[in-house]
Design a protein around this motif. Structure first.
Motif: not given
Length: 470
Positions: A300-304
């Protein structure tokens, strides 16, 4: 049938292999497992060693099968199962018998068990065993804590089954009560750091230099014949060149990037904090394993946020050379920290841990075995009272030689967004350790401001306070 020389309870992978190792060295061993079918399967598969193995169905039969005074090894899950096994054994044993806990126990539990049985039943030995299943079968590194008299009685068996380094057994008595299990805990903490740093330089080669697994394997193969020569470097090369039969891809590329841990790494960090001794590279390695398990959050952090762009790409053999030297520098940090924690524990618990001996019994059999340990043993033999491994002549010279490569590797990683927590902590550890004038003076002023904790001055004796206290 003749009575057994020694008994072993717990026929999991480690226990079964240790029992076979004992039989292989000419000793008669009685075995017992709570699940009788496992005992029967083990005995049936023992082959030519079966003549020296007595399989038993009950604890009573097990104890009766061992000639007194009885040494009994237990290889069960750490924690409550060990206490339960001791409670079941104690009524059946004599005071002259010895219970040997060879599992990955918390050393504080070992100290408690030792004291509970002292003068109140059989002797108790806490025995750290390193080397995995293969080591248990063919020769592990063995770290013993307990009464020295108990060690002397079991020494012939333990030295026989241990790994050998140039003919020298990798088994030793290290001190009273929990000393053996403590040293095994710190061994595992160093192992965590060593593995994490290897993974970090692998990550630089994979994500920064765009090298495939087979190409990276060839680099580790070259390193295996140099100053990094070790079991972990050897198996890293082997792992990286292995292909998955199902997909045809390098096996490492289909393995989920979430590392497990069983507790000894965390214990090493906890104890370093309890002793007030920094072990930052080990702490970073333990934290990295915890972060690796947060796969959903990381995705999720990489997507954000995305990944940082590569802004400064150094290429070529110079980078590979720097990585080798950086890994050596990081390794020195991990070992320096681990031995410093052991030195503090040795003073606190009055163990008088023999540092050179510890290095020697780690040279074969255990997971962190390496050429490096010969140099550590020599350093502690020459300067046994040194405060930190980094301050010995040999390792000071190594640090000076590897300092710039380590900084270049860590700088490249930070600039380009490549995680290198253990290597980064190695840099910070050395920079803080070698700076006579640090910045904790400001922290002391802050503590005094909000809590009147006081501070010392260079130009006055006793506790002082600032004008802000009112």
């Amino acid at each position: 049938m003749a009575q057994a020389d020694i008994g072993l309870i717990g026929l999991g992978v480690m226990g079964a292999n240790l029992a076979l190792n004992i039989a292989d060295k000419g000793y008669h061993v009685a075995v017992y497992n709570r699940t009788q079918s496992r005992t029967e399967a083990f005995a049936a598969a023992a082959g030519p060693l079966s003549d020296r193995i007595t399989a038993t169905a009950t604890l009573e039969d097990f104890v009766a099968a061992i000639k007194p005074p009885r040494p009994v090894i237990i290889m069960v899950q750490a924690g409550d199962p060990v206490d339960e096994q001791i409670a079941a054994l104690k009524p059946l044993l004599q005071d002259s018998d010895i219970i040997i806990d060879a599992g990955n126990a918390n050393f504080r539990d070992t100290m408690r068990r030792f004291e509970n049985l002292k003068g109140n039943g059989p002797g108790f030995v806490g025995m750290g065993v390193s080397g995995g299943a293969e080591g248990a079968r063919h020769g592990p590194s063995i770290m013993v804590g307990g009464a020295e008299a108990d060690w002397r009685r079991i020494e012939p068996v333990l030295t026989a089954i241990s790994a050998k380094y140039k003919g020298e057994p990798c088994a030793a008595w290290l001190g009273d009560n929990g000393a053996g299990h403590f040293v095994k805990t710190i061994h595992n903490g160093i192992e965590y750091a060593d593995m994490q740093m290897i993974a970090e330089v692998y990550g630089v080669m994979r994500d920064h230099l765009n090298m495939d697994a087979v190409s990276i394997a060839s680099v580790f193969s070259v390193w295996a014949s140099g100053p990094l020569d070790s079991y972990l470097i050897d198996i890293t090369a082997e792992v990286l060149k292995t292909h998955d039969l199902a997909s045809g891809k390098p096996l490492v590329d289909v393995i989920v990037d979430a590392a497990g841990q069983k507790g000894t790494g965390r214990w090493s960090v906890i104890e370093s904090q309890m002793m007030g001794v920094p072990a930052t590279a080990i702490e970073a390695a333990v934290a990295a394993r915890s972060l690796s398990a947060m796969r959903g959050e990381r995705a999720a952090a990489e997507h954000r946020f995305g990944l940082p762009a590569i802004v400064d790409r150094r290429e070529g053999q110079a980078v590979i050379d720097d990585l080798e030297q950086a890994l050596l520098a990081g390794k020195i940090a991990a070992y320096a920290q681990g031995f410093a924690v052991m030195a503090a524990a040795s003073k606190e618990f009055d163990w008088n841990l023999p540092m050179a001996t510890i290095a020697r019994i780690w040279r074969a059999g255990c997971i962190i075995r390496s050429r490096f340990l010969d140099e550590i043993a020599a350093a502690f033999s020459e300067t046994p009272d040194v405060d930190n491994l980094a301050m010995t002549p040999a390792f000071s010279a190594m640090l000076e030689a590897t300092d710039r490569p380590l900084r270049r590797v860590v700088s490249d990683a930070v600039i380009n967004g490549l995680p290198a927590p253990a290597l980064s902590n190695a840099v910070s550890y050395f920079d803080t350790y070698r700076r006579a004038r640090g910045t904790a003076n400001l922290i002391q002023a802050q503590r005094d401001f909000f809590g009147s904790h006081g501070f010392e001055r260079f130009d006055a004796d006793g506790e002082q306070h600032g004008p802000w206290g009112g």
